[in-house]
Design an enzyme around this catalytic site. Sequence first.
Site, mmCIF file in Angstrom:
data_model
loop_
_atom_site.group_PDB
_atom_site.id
_atom_site.type_symbol
_atom_site.label_atom_id
_atom_site.label_comp_id
_atom_site.label_asym_id
_atom_site.label_seq_id
_atom_site.Cartn_x
_atom_site.Cartn_y
_atom_site.Cartn_z
ATOM 1 N N GLY A 243 90.302 -22.547 14.961
ATOM 2 C CA GLY A 243 91.752 -22.362 15.123
ATOM 3 C C GLY A 243 92.558 -22.498 13.851
ATOM 4 O O GLY A 243 93.752 -22.210 13.867
ATOM 5 N N TYR B 163 79.671 -25.873 -9.962
ATOM 6 C CA TYR B 163 80.395 -25.226 -11.064
ATOM 7 C C TYR B 163 80.843 -26.260 -12.116
ATOM 8 O O TYR B 163 81.258 -25.873 -13.209
ATOM 9 C CB TYR B 163 81.644 -24.459 -10.581
ATOM 10 C CG TYR B 163 81.387 -23.378 -9.547
ATOM 11 C CD1 TYR B 163 80.107 -22.900 -9.289
ATOM 12 C CD2 TYR B 163 82.433 -22.825 -8.822
ATOM 13 C CE1 TYR B 163 79.886 -21.916 -8.330
ATOM 14 C CE2 TYR B 163 82.214 -21.838 -7.871
ATOM 15 C CZ TYR B 163 80.938 -21.395 -7.623
ATOM 16 O OH TYR B 163 80.730 -20.421 -6.678
ATOM 17 N N GLY C 23 88.586 -17.216 -7.290
ATOM 18 C CA GLY C 23 87.238 -17.712 -7.588
ATOM 19 C C GLY C 23 87.191 -18.384 -8.947
ATOM 20 O O GLY C 23 87.896 -17.969 -9.876
ATOM 21 N N GLY D 295 91.698 -15.469 -2.066
ATOM 22 C CA GLY D 295 91.755 -16.707 -2.837
ATOM 23 C C GLY D 295 91.295 -16.429 -4.248
ATOM 24 O O GLY D 295 90.981 -15.290 -4.608
HETATM 25 P P1 NAD Z 1 83.880 -11.205 -9.184
HETATM 26 O O1 NAD Z 1 83.317 -10.131 -8.331
HETATM 27 O O2 NAD Z 1 85.103 -11.900 -8.765
HETATM 28 O O3 NAD Z 1 84.058 -10.573 -10.626
HETATM 29 C C1 NAD Z 1 84.584 -11.333 -11.691
HETATM 30 C C2 NAD Z 1 84.621 -10.431 -12.929
HETATM 31 O O4 NAD Z 1 85.471 -9.313 -12.664
HETATM 32 C C3 NAD Z 1 85.152 -11.100 -14.167
HETATM 33 O O5 NAD Z 1 84.307 -10.744 -15.246
HETATM 34 C C4 NAD Z 1 86.529 -10.505 -14.366
HETATM 35 O O6 NAD Z 1 86.846 -10.385 -15.704
HETATM 36 C C5 NAD Z 1 86.399 -9.143 -13.708
HETATM 37 N N1 NAD Z 1 87.683 -8.735 -13.099
HETATM 38 C C6 NAD Z 1 88.446 -9.484 -12.273
HETATM 39 N N2 NAD Z 1 89.521 -8.797 -11.884
HETATM 40 C C7 NAD Z 1 89.440 -7.579 -12.470
HETATM 41 C C8 NAD Z 1 90.263 -6.447 -12.439
HETATM 42 N N3 NAD Z 1 91.393 -6.410 -11.732
HETATM 43 N N4 NAD Z 1 89.888 -5.353 -13.167
HETATM 44 C C9 NAD Z 1 88.750 -5.377 -13.883
HETATM 45 N N5 NAD Z 1 87.919 -6.432 -13.955
HETATM 46 C C10 NAD Z 1 88.256 -7.532 -13.243
HETATM 47 O O7 NAD Z 1 82.664 -12.238 -9.458
HETATM 48 P P2 NAD Z 1 82.395 -13.780 -9.186
HETATM 49 O O8 NAD Z 1 83.282 -14.645 -9.993
HETATM 50 O O9 NAD Z 1 80.946 -13.994 -9.347
HETATM 51 O O10 NAD Z 1 82.740 -13.988 -7.651
HETATM 52 C C11 NAD Z 1 84.000 -14.462 -7.199
HETATM 53 C C12 NAD Z 1 83.924 -15.923 -6.801
HETATM 54 O O11 NAD Z 1 82.968 -16.110 -5.759
HETATM 55 C C13 NAD Z 1 83.399 -16.862 -7.901
HETATM 56 O O12 NAD Z 1 84.314 -17.051 -8.944
HETATM 57 C C14 NAD Z 1 83.053 -18.073 -7.089
HETATM 58 O O13 NAD Z 1 84.206 -18.803 -6.763
HETATM 59 C C15 NAD Z 1 82.422 -17.424 -5.854
HETATM 60 N N6 NAD Z 1 80.942 -17.306 -5.937
HETATM 61 C C16 NAD Z 1 80.179 -17.960 -5.009
HETATM 62 C C17 NAD Z 1 78.792 -17.884 -5.034
HETATM 63 C C18 NAD Z 1 77.981 -18.614 -4.003
HETATM 64 O O14 NAD Z 1 76.760 -18.760 -4.192
HETATM 65 N N7 NAD Z 1 78.592 -19.063 -2.946
HETATM 66 C C19 NAD Z 1 78.151 -17.110 -6.026
HETATM 67 C C20 NAD Z 1 78.951 -16.408 -6.951
HETATM 68 C C21 NAD Z 1 80.347 -16.511 -6.893
#
Ligand code: NAD
Length: 277
Positions: free
Chosen positions: A9, A48, A18, A16
């Site tokens: 709920g 992290y 990352g 958000g």
């Molecule tokens: P993402 O897909 O968010 O890509 C990030 C990359 O995209 C960066 O290099 C950034 O410079 C580029 N970018 C961002 N906005 C852009 C735009 N508008 N135009 C061009 N390039 C752009 O990758 P991520 O950080 O790996 O994933 C997002 C979030 O997910 C992470 O930061 C983290 O919080 C989470 N995450 C969780 C796990 C897990 O195991 N649960 C694993 C990886 C990431």
Amino acid sequence: MEYLTLNNGIQMPLIGFGTFMLGGETCKNAVAEAIENGYRMIDTAEAYGNEKEVGEGIRQSSIDRGELFLVTKVNFKSYENAEQTVMQSLANLQTDYIDLLLLHWPFANYYGAWRTLEKLYAEGKIRAIGVSNFEPDQLLDLIAYNKVIPAINQIETNLYCQRNTERSWMDKKQVSHMAYAPLGQGNRNEMFQEPTVLSLAEKYSKTPAQILLRFLTQKGIIVIPRSTKPEHIKENFDLFDFELNTAELSQLSALDKKEPLIGRPETPELVEFSLTW
Ligand code: NAD
């Protein structure tokens, strides 16, 4: 801002910020910048090593805690000490509750850790509990032998890895879908150059990143793009003033390669990495 209602709920923002691989001042400033630009959900993790900086970024922004939705994760190496780890996360983030706490990977004693999260959830220290990187069989088994159904499964999801099979199981059990790497970890990735993405970007006067993120949010998938560039932080949040039509959603759906870019937990390289890390 659009919201999703979780299976207990509570409401969670559909987008958000990352914070994977962000640290120090960069992390602090990026978090403050994101909040400044309207983001109300921040995704971090014990693994992290940046929960303190995330907490500092939040304080720098001077927003009320009640307006924010904080997500963090317990690393599998801490599953035997999950309660202590969550207490440390609370201290790092300078808060007395966490909105969503996830088990980061289905390794080690994740059943024990899940029961600890259930206890902390019952005590009110966490508003919702969930998992990450769980394949359908792992998710279904966890649900079958525990009390609380995870509110979320956070899994790699993007244009090339849409996770329809995983999603159908999650829907059956009312587990919401949260995408990590929604941009495929960046614009060096060819999904930014897909002709369909480029033509939709032109049609709606949006960027490829906005098309990629809007595609996911229209499917009810929560996204958490990461960036340190103010213009990208702003751009990635500016998603809710246009809507892709059914035919366009189908065109994008057809581009699914069903291939995770980062890997699945069972791939030997990833298991190797996580055990030595
Ligand atoms: P993402 O897909 O968010 O890509 C990030 C990359 O995209 C960066 O290099 C950034 O410079 C580029 N970018 C961002 N906005 C852009 C735009 N508008 N135009 C061009 N390039 C752009 O990758 P991520 O950080 O790996 O994933 C997002 C979030 O997910 C992470 O930061 C983290 O919080 C989470 N995450 C969780 C796990 C897990 O195991 N649960 C694993 C990886 C990431």
